[in-house]
Design a protein around this motif. Structure first.
Motif, mmCIF file in Angstrom:
data_model
loop_
_atom_site.group_PDB
_atom_site.id
_atom_site.type_symbol
_atom_site.label_atom_id
_atom_site.label_comp_id
_atom_site.label_asym_id
_atom_site.label_seq_id
_atom_site.Cartn_x
_atom_site.Cartn_y
_atom_site.Cartn_z
ATOM 1 N N TYR A 230 -11.611 -42.395 -1.034
ATOM 2 C CA TYR A 230 -10.486 -42.579 -1.959
ATOM 3 C C TYR A 230 -10.145 -44.066 -2.110
ATOM 4 N N MET A 231 -10.254 -44.825 -1.040
ATOM 5 C CA MET A 231 -10.008 -46.265 -1.136
ATOM 6 C C MET A 231 -11.025 -46.911 -2.063
ATOM 7 N N ARG A 232 -12.258 -46.549 -1.924
ATOM 8 C CA ARG A 232 -13.294 -47.115 -2.787
ATOM 9 C C ARG A 232 -13.044 -46.784 -4.252
ATOM 10 N N ARG A 233 -12.520 -45.594 -4.493
ATOM 11 C CA ARG A 233 -12.246 -45.147 -5.857
ATOM 12 C C ARG A 233 -10.923 -45.700 -6.402
ATOM 13 N N GLY A 234 -10.144 -46.374 -5.560
ATOM 14 C CA GLY A 234 -8.855 -46.886 -5.992
ATOM 15 C C GLY A 234 -7.812 -45.806 -6.176
ATOM 16 N N GLU A 235 -7.992 -44.666 -5.516
ATOM 17 C CA GLU A 235 -7.026 -43.564 -5.587
ATOM 18 C C GLU A 235 -6.061 -43.722 -4.414
ATOM 19 N N TRP A 236 -5.122 -44.640 -4.610
ATOM 20 C CA TRP A 236 -4.299 -45.102 -3.498
ATOM 21 C C TRP A 236 -3.417 -44.013 -2.909
ATOM 22 N N GLN A 237 -2.815 -43.179 -3.743
ATOM 23 C CA GLN A 237 -1.933 -42.145 -3.206
ATOM 24 C C GLN A 237 -2.715 -41.130 -2.387
ATOM 25 N N LYS A 238 -3.870 -40.723 -2.892
ATOM 26 C CA LYS A 238 -4.701 -39.791 -2.125
ATOM 27 C C LYS A 238 -5.128 -40.420 -0.808
ATOM 28 N N ALA A 239 -5.486 -41.689 -0.844
ATOM 29 C CA ALA A 239 -5.909 -42.370 0.376
ATOM 30 C C ALA A 239 -4.765 -42.454 1.373
ATOM 31 N N ALA A 240 -3.580 -42.829 0.898
ATOM 32 C CA ALA A 240 -2.424 -42.958 1.788
ATOM 33 C C ALA A 240 -2.062 -41.610 2.410
ATOM 34 N N ASP A 241 -2.084 -40.564 1.583
ATOM 35 C CA ASP A 241 -1.718 -39.232 2.075
ATOM 36 C C ASP A 241 -2.735 -38.722 3.094
ATOM 37 N N LYS A 242 -4.013 -38.920 2.791
ATOM 38 C CA LYS A 242 -5.044 -38.425 3.708
ATOM 39 C C LYS A 242 -5.036 -39.234 5.005
ATOM 40 N N ALA A 243 -4.759 -40.520 4.916
ATOM 41 C CA ALA A 243 -4.648 -41.327 6.133
ATOM 42 C C ALA A 243 -3.515 -40.821 7.013
ATOM 43 N N LEU A 244 -2.420 -40.423 6.398
ATOM 44 C CA LEU A 244 -1.294 -39.890 7.155
ATOM 45 C C LEU A 244 -1.690 -38.607 7.873
ATOM 46 N N GLU A 245 -2.528 -37.793 7.238
ATOM 47 C CA GLU A 245 -3.015 -36.584 7.913
ATOM 48 C C GLU A 245 -3.816 -36.946 9.160
ATOM 49 N N VAL A 246 -4.624 -37.991 9.071
ATOM 50 C CA VAL A 246 -5.379 -38.431 10.248
ATOM 51 C C VAL A 246 -4.429 -38.945 11.319
ATOM 52 N N MET A 247 -3.387 -39.632 10.916
ATOM 53 C CA MET A 247 -2.422 -40.188 11.865
ATOM 54 C C MET A 247 -1.643 -39.103 12.576
ATOM 55 N N ASP A 248 -1.630 -37.904 12.014
ATOM 56 C CA ASP A 248 -0.961 -36.781 12.664
ATOM 57 C C ASP A 248 -1.842 -36.104 13.704
ATOM 58 N N LYS A 249 -3.095 -36.550 13.820
ATOM 59 C CA LYS A 249 -4.010 -36.000 14.817
ATOM 60 C C LYS A 249 -3.889 -36.790 16.121
ATOM 61 N N ASN A 250 -4.727 -36.445 17.076
ATOM 62 C CA ASN A 250 -4.624 -37.040 18.410
ATOM 63 C C ASN A 250 -5.439 -38.329 18.507
#
Length: 522
Positions: A230-250
């Motif tokens: 998503y970062m490569r595609r410039g889809e910033w909101q999708k990238a930010a949201d998906k990164a937050l999902e990773v941050m909710d993991k261990n």
């Protein structure tokens, strides 16, 4: 392509299945041909999965993620250079490569060999009835998720390096005549297939594995690769949201109390939860026959620990670090040679200098992220980082800045990375525009992720953002041209965001001809 997909893959996957069967005491189950009617057990599905993982280290200790991929990601950028004796490396470093460059040809083959293994493995696993053979549908979907993640990873590299490439996501048994000479598919179509693979993977892969299987793909790895895409595609909101999902993991970064950034890359640190996905180079159980990689031997010079020194780094790069930045300790600022002399970075580049004859001024520095045992072995057992948590934090910080400009969360995420390396906080008031914080982010990324294969992609993404998409090579030219031995080798008529299609492929794929490389070489 016909050779890559049909012959090489059937043979290599079958060979791995036979090897695995013998290792597990199943010598009576050997096959002279790839027989889907015989390979009907869940353990055969597991063996097929391992065969795809093994393709990460294609072609011995140098292939794909064990070495050569990083030649394409690092040499053309502005941090890593090469030695004059490495002809293929010099071409990549000085932007004088063409379709015959053997590294370009080799990486293409490695990428598509892994894609083919994934296709063959996916087909085999789908035909196995896991439940009736004492396993579960969950394990079947996990195995499918693993091979689909690996296929998406290979296609990420293919599209990053070449843009439009052939898209084949079926086994060779289903090939039509047209598939034997496949046309190039639009990059957007391939990315859609990647998103489909990664969505399936994140839904069906486990959060963690037992320690011996730490290098297997998890749901967090699938999400992380989606963030990168998503970062490569410039889809910033999708990238930010998906990164937050990773941050909710261990996951977490390795703290200073735990040894910090330096200890993260220690050979003995094999399962830190900052590592989201790695190439596991080990003779331990669960290493998928991936016993070693070439990074240690290539990263350091002979006079330090009998290395080959194929990844020298410019002295200018050393000078960008402050003296109290722990990341600088992952570079050879000063060291004692095998012959008793001291090699030291000159004072004008931030080193401590010294005087002859006991001290020699360094011409280059070398990275220590891939430690190598001091012997004549040609490779080492250190893991190679593919996805790590610090990158997720930095990508979310970048995405949020691209969405709304300077913001406190981006600042906090950057400070988390800086503080781990012993640096002071930056402050929101220090940045008056999106562009100023963007520059800070890419400066931190350069110092955090050197020799992890990220710089070329970062320069291209930086250029797209800084030019609102009109000139993706804006930052690449700004940073790379000044460090070329001959700046005239840089050409505004060449699209350095993509490599030329390999000569071997042009000769074997009748759908392609040399004209497709127009604008990709000087």
């Amino acid at each position: 392509m016909k050779n890559i997909y049909k012959i090489t893959m059937a043979a290599s996957l079958l060979g791995f299945l036979i090897m695995e069967a013998c290792e597990k005491g199943l010598q009576e189950e050997t096959y002279s041909v790839y027989d889907e009617n015989t390979l009907t057990k869940p353990e055969n599905g597991e063996q097929a999965v391992r065969g795809v993982y093994a393709a990460l280290k294609d072609n011995g200790g140098f292939g794909y993620y064990a070495g050569y991929l990083y030649w394409l990601y690092e040499y053309p950028a502005d941090v890593v250079t090469t030695v004059p004796t490495a002809k293929q490396g010099v071409q990549l470093d000085q932007l004088t490569y063409d379709a015959s460059n053997s590294t370009i040809n080799g990486v293409w083959s490695s990428v598509f060999r892994m894609i083919s293994r994934a296709n063959e493995a996916e087909s085999l696993i789908k035909k196995i009835n896991y439940v009736s053979n004492g396993s579960t549908e969950q394990i079947k979907n996990q195995n499918l998720g693993e091979v689909r993640f690996l296929r998406a990873l290979a296609y990420y590299d293919a599209t990053s390096l070449w843009g439009n490439v052939p898209l084949l996501i079926k086994p060779s048994s289903q090939f039509t005549k047209e598939d034997e000479n496949p046309v190039l598919s639009p990059k957007a179509d391939i990315e859609a297939a990647m998103i489909d693979d990664l969505t399936f993977a994140e839904e069906n892969l486990p959060l963690t594995y037992p320690p011996a299987s730490v290098a297997r793909a998890t749901s967090g790895a699938a999400k992380s690769l989606l963030v990168r895409l998503y970062m490569r595609r410039g889809e910033w909101q999708k990238a930010a949201d998906k990164a937050l999902e990773v941050m909710d993991k261990n996951y977490d970064i390795r703290t200073r109390a735990e040894g910090g950034i330096v200890s993260l890359f220690d050979t003995g640190n094999r399962s830190d939860n900052e590592f989201i996905f790695v190439l596991k180079s080990s003779n331990e159980p669960g290493s998928y026959s991936i016993n070693s990689n070439s990074f240690g031997i290539n990263s350091t010079p002979w006079d330090l620990n009998r290395g080959w020194g194929n990844f020298p780094i410019t002295l200018q790069f050393y000078s960008v670090f402050s003296q109290n930045d722990d990341r600088r300790k992952l570079l050879t600022g000063i060291y004692k040679t095998l012959y008793g002399q001291v090699v030291s970075v000159p004072k004008e580049y931030g080193g401590i200098g010294g005087s002859a004859p006991d001290t020699v001024m360094a011409k280059y520095i070398y990275n220590l992220k891939y430690p190598h045992v001091n012997n004549y072995n040609y490779a080492g057992f250190n893991n190679v980082t593919i996805l790590r948590y610090a990158d997720i934090l930095m990508m979310r910080a970048e995405a949020l800045n691209e969405l709304d400009g300077p913001n406190q969360e981006s600042i906090d995420l950057i400070n988390k990375i800086r503080n781990r390396s012993g640096l002071d906080d930056i402050h929101l008031d220090d940045f008056n525009s999106k562009s100023t914080l963007r520059d800070q982010i890419f400066d931190e990324r350069n110092k955090e992720f050197f020799m992890e294969g990220r710089r070329r992609d970062d320069l291209i993404r930086w250029g797209r953002s800084a030019s609102n998409g009109s000139n993706p090579l804006l930052k690449f030219k700004e940073k790379v041209k000044p460090v070329l031995a001959d700046p005239s080798t840089y050409s505004d008529n060449v699209d350095y965001t993509v490599y030329p299609y390999p000569q071997n492929e042009l000769q074997s794929n009748m759908s392609l001809d040399a004209s497709i490389n127009k604008g990709r070489i000087k």
